[in-house]
Structure formats: structure tokens, C-alpha cells
Scaffold this active site. Sequence first.
Site, mmCIF file in Angstrom:
data_model
loop_
_atom_site.group_PDB
_atom_site.id
_atom_site.type_symbol
_atom_site.label_atom_id
_atom_site.label_comp_id
_atom_site.label_asym_id
_atom_site.label_seq_id
_atom_site.Cartn_x
_atom_site.Cartn_y
_atom_site.Cartn_z
ATOM 1 N N ALA A 37 -42.806 -12.442 -30.670
ATOM 2 C CA ALA A 37 -42.540 -11.955 -29.309
ATOM 3 C C ALA A 37 -41.207 -11.226 -29.204
ATOM 4 O O ALA A 37 -40.614 -11.166 -28.133
ATOM 5 C CB ALA A 37 -42.575 -13.127 -28.325
ATOM 6 N N THR A 80 -33.521 -3.796 -39.943
ATOM 7 C CA THR A 80 -34.829 -3.482 -39.375
ATOM 8 C C THR A 80 -35.905 -3.833 -40.394
ATOM 9 O O THR A 80 -35.605 -4.368 -41.462
ATOM 10 C CB THR A 80 -34.945 -1.995 -38.998
ATOM 11 O OG1 THR A 80 -35.099 -1.215 -40.203
ATOM 12 C CG2 THR A 80 -33.693 -1.520 -38.256
ATOM 13 N N CYS A 81 -37.144 -3.500 -40.068
ATOM 14 C CA CYS A 81 -38.240 -3.825 -40.979
ATOM 15 C C CYS A 81 -38.199 -2.997 -42.259
ATOM 16 O O CYS A 81 -38.880 -3.324 -43.226
ATOM 17 C CB CYS A 81 -39.586 -3.635 -40.287
ATOM 18 S SG CYS A 81 -39.884 -1.946 -39.722
ATOM 19 N N SER A 99 -36.267 7.436 -40.855
ATOM 20 C CA SER A 99 -37.231 6.360 -40.634
ATOM 21 C C SER A 99 -38.479 6.541 -41.487
ATOM 22 O O SER A 99 -38.801 7.649 -41.923
ATOM 23 C CB SER A 99 -37.636 6.305 -39.156
ATOM 24 O OG SER A 99 -36.529 5.990 -38.345
ATOM 25 N N GLN A 120 -38.706 6.168 -32.248
ATOM 26 C CA GLN A 120 -37.601 5.924 -31.323
ATOM 27 C C GLN A 120 -37.096 4.488 -31.328
ATOM 28 O O GLN A 120 -36.031 4.207 -30.786
ATOM 29 C CB GLN A 120 -38.036 6.285 -29.896
ATOM 30 C CG GLN A 120 -38.358 7.755 -29.712
ATOM 31 C CD GLN A 120 -38.516 8.123 -28.255
ATOM 32 O OE1 GLN A 120 -37.755 7.691 -27.411
ATOM 33 N NE2 GLN A 120 -39.520 8.931 -27.953
ATOM 34 N N GLN A 121 -37.820 3.574 -31.955
ATOM 35 C CA GLN A 121 -37.420 2.176 -31.917
ATOM 36 C C GLN A 121 -36.061 1.957 -32.574
ATOM 37 O O GLN A 121 -35.321 1.040 -32.220
ATOM 38 C CB GLN A 121 -38.462 1.304 -32.600
ATOM 39 C CG GLN A 121 -38.209 -0.190 -32.373
ATOM 40 C CD GLN A 121 -39.123 -1.057 -33.196
ATOM 41 O OE1 GLN A 121 -39.834 -0.573 -34.069
ATOM 42 N NE2 GLN A 121 -39.111 -2.349 -32.928
ATOM 43 N N GLY A 175 -42.835 -7.008 -31.403
ATOM 44 C CA GLY A 175 -44.000 -7.562 -30.721
ATOM 45 C C GLY A 175 -44.243 -6.880 -29.393
ATOM 46 O O GLY A 175 -45.392 -6.586 -29.020
ATOM 47 N N GLN A 180 -32.694 -0.656 -32.011
ATOM 48 C CA GLN A 180 -32.225 -1.514 -33.104
ATOM 49 C C GLN A 180 -30.735 -1.285 -33.382
ATOM 50 O O GLN A 180 -30.000 -2.238 -33.657
ATOM 51 C CB GLN A 180 -33.073 -1.260 -34.350
ATOM 52 C CG GLN A 180 -34.506 -1.769 -34.196
ATOM 53 C CD GLN A 180 -35.452 -1.218 -35.241
ATOM 54 O OE1 GLN A 180 -35.237 -0.136 -35.786
ATOM 55 N NE2 GLN A 180 -36.515 -1.944 -35.526
#
Length: 466
Positions: A190, A49-50, A109, A115-116, A194, A120
Site C-alpha cells: 500500500a 527506487t525499484c 528511468s 513521472q514517479q 501500490g 521518489q
Amino acid sequence: MSVLLVGISHRSAPVAVLEKIAITETDRPKLTDKMLASSHVSEAMIVSTCNRIEVYAVVDAFHPALGEIGELLTKHSGLPLPELTKHAYVRYAEAAAEHLFAVASGLDSMVVGEQQILSQIRAAYSASDAQQASGRTLHELAQHALRVGKRVHSETGIDRAGASVVSVALDRARAVQGPLAGRTALVLGAGAMGGLAVAQLARGGAAKILVVNRTLEKAQRLANTATAMHGVAAEAMEIDRLDEAMAAADVVVTCTGAVGTVVTLADVHHALSAKAGTASGTRELVICDLGLPRDVDHAVAGLPGVTVIDMETLQRDPSAGAAADDTAAARTIVADELSKYLAGQRMAEVTPTVAALRQMAADVVEAELLRLDSRLPGLESTERDEVARTVRRVVDKLLHAPTVRVKQLASTPGGDSYAEALRELFELKPGAAQAVAAPMEISALQGELADDFTAAHPGEEQGLTQ
């Protein structure tokens, strides 16, 4: 076989280190294949993830597998092993499961409760499954983690602090520019991030959203979704029109997942020149760089009239925390679900032993019936059938209590010892029972870990502790 986790996250490393070890969608299958080529790894899943990179591997030996995974990550990132070790954390067996449950719940997190991370983790498992890199162990672990995350979000208010990193970044943008209502926003990328940015911008009242992506078709799909689902005017643009899009925008959200710089100093210079003299030219251009590695050239932050909000900025944002009561409630759920998961795993481990015991008993019955046939060849078939039923009933009744009880005991801590006792008492071969050796005790590993792959952070990031 047990689960080994090797990870680096925003809690253990600065953004500069995370950028070097970042694993793209292109990298993921290659690294997974290399891990599976190891003689000590049978399953593998990479969560990227980021703000975190975590490798979950089903291994048959702790130290050899840890060394091989560490070497792979070193080659991938270009970081020397001591530097990688300095920022890494390691979990094994039940500690690995507990960590993944906490991650799925949003407890680990950058924005607590977001919640993302659930999507992931789901994407990470899907990628592993599509590559045939996940088996029963990772399937059960990942699916249980997703259930834990859903339960935490439905039963606690942990996500009240913010929906995601995107929402916190846009809050910072509002602090610079004021309300987003009536403004034009640019989303560069996208993918999943995004899509989340488009949704947050639409809810914030953006008048128009420009979606820029290397593949125009993907940008068009996201723009169409923005209009259909959120009722906001949206336009898809190719990457070679980035200058034009930036010149029209008040807020830029970048989240491409690209390896190198996407927004250059020249791009921003051209955009600022085009904005000069327009209504938006009088406002600060806010760029939310959510890419990992960074999408935006470092030098852009030094330009007058530009504010760059990056991952380092968000790490320090106080709004990323969650209420103490909600966090405590989430941790209680994680502990409860971990207990259920471990009990289920222990029961699954004893099942082959029980099956082997019943098979052995069935073999003994059949052998004795064959001997009966040789001794009493004139026995009527009806009489033989009755004898067979009687013998099988006796065996079933004798085995019923111990097999039921061993399953019950297996769900308790240390329950694997009962299965081992059953194998010893009835001389069941480990191969016949498909017995899996008990995982190495976590306490025994903590001292050894420092010699092989030290996680050099105090508290919960130290070694195997949590």
C-alpha cells in the site's frame, strides 16, 4: 565542499545485484547516520527506487569519502568491493548535479519519461531533511532537480511512452489475459507504487481491486482512495488472507519493499487450487512482481497457468523507450538548467568574499573615524556625521564596480578565480570570507578513479563521464 554520487541502477547492474544492495525505508536512516559519522561527509541523501540506489553526499575530499561510502555499501549489501565496484558509477561536482537532473527528468528511468521518479526524489530529500542530514547544498540541488523534472514533463512529450513501470507491466499482462475490464485485481503493498498500481488498474477498467498489506489500516486507506477517486469497488485485506485474495484475482501486482519473499510457492499453489472450477480458473494468473528485492518466489514462474512479469522482463521491454525528439528536447532542458544551477552556485561561492570585502572596508572606515575623534576632539557632531557620510560614500563608490563585476564574472565558467583574485588583492583571510576551495577538476579525477573505485561500464556509465 562538493557533491559526490555513488550509484547502482538497472543500467549498470542486473536485478540480482540490485536486490542485494536494495535499501529499504528502515535501512535508509541507519545508512544516512553512518555516512554523517564520517569526517568527510557533511550532508547525505539516499534515492532508493525499484531500479536504482544512489547516494548523494556533500564531501570535503573526494577519495576518502568515496572509500567510506563504498565500504558502507559493501557491508550493507554483503557484496565484495570488487563486485560492487564492477556495477557502480560515480559522479562528482557538476557531473553529479547533471546526473540527478537527468534522473528527475525520467531520462535515466527503465521506462523513459516516467513521472514517479519525481515523487521518489522528493521523498528522498524529505527523509534526509527530517533526519537533519541535508543542508544548503543538498537542499538547493534537490529542489532544482525537482524543478527540472517538472519543466521537462511540461515542455516535452517524453512521458508519452508510458506513465511508469506499472503501466508497462500491465500492458504485458493485457497481452497475456486480454483487456482488464471486468477483471478482479490484487495489489500487494500500500505504498507509493501500490497507489500507482491502483490508479492504473482503475483506468484499465478493473471491476474490483483487492488491497493486501501487512498493516490493514494502510490497505484500507488505499482501498478507500480507489473508490473515492476512481469509482472502482475496492476491499482491504490483511496479509494472512493473501491466499484468498489471490484465488479471487486475475492479475496480481506486488510492490511491498519487503526484504524477503512475500508470495511463496505454497501461496500460489493454494490460490490455483481454489481457482480451479471457477470462471477465473480458466485464465492464466498474471503476477507483476515489481518489488526490489523480488516479492515472489523464483519457483512460481515455473508453475503451469502462471505468468510472472518481473523487473528483468520489463528491462527488455521495447515500450520502455521514448521518442528520439522528445528525449533530445529533454536533454536540452537538462543542459540549460545545469548551466543555470552552476552559475547560481558560483555566484553563491563569491558572495562571502564580497561580504568580507565590504566588512573590511567598513572596519577601516570606523577605525579612521575613531582616529579622527582622537585628533579633533572638539569636532561638532554634525560636522563629524558629515565627514563619516562622505567617507562611506567614497568607499561605497570605489567598491561598487569591482563587487558588481566580480559577481557577474563569477557566474561564468572559471569564475571562482575572480573571487580568489579579490581575496589576494585585498588580503582577505579565507576564513573571513568563508571561502570554499574550488572543486577538483573532473578531468583530473578520471584517471585516478580507476585506482580507487572503478566504474567498469563503457559509455556514459564509465567512471565520471556522462
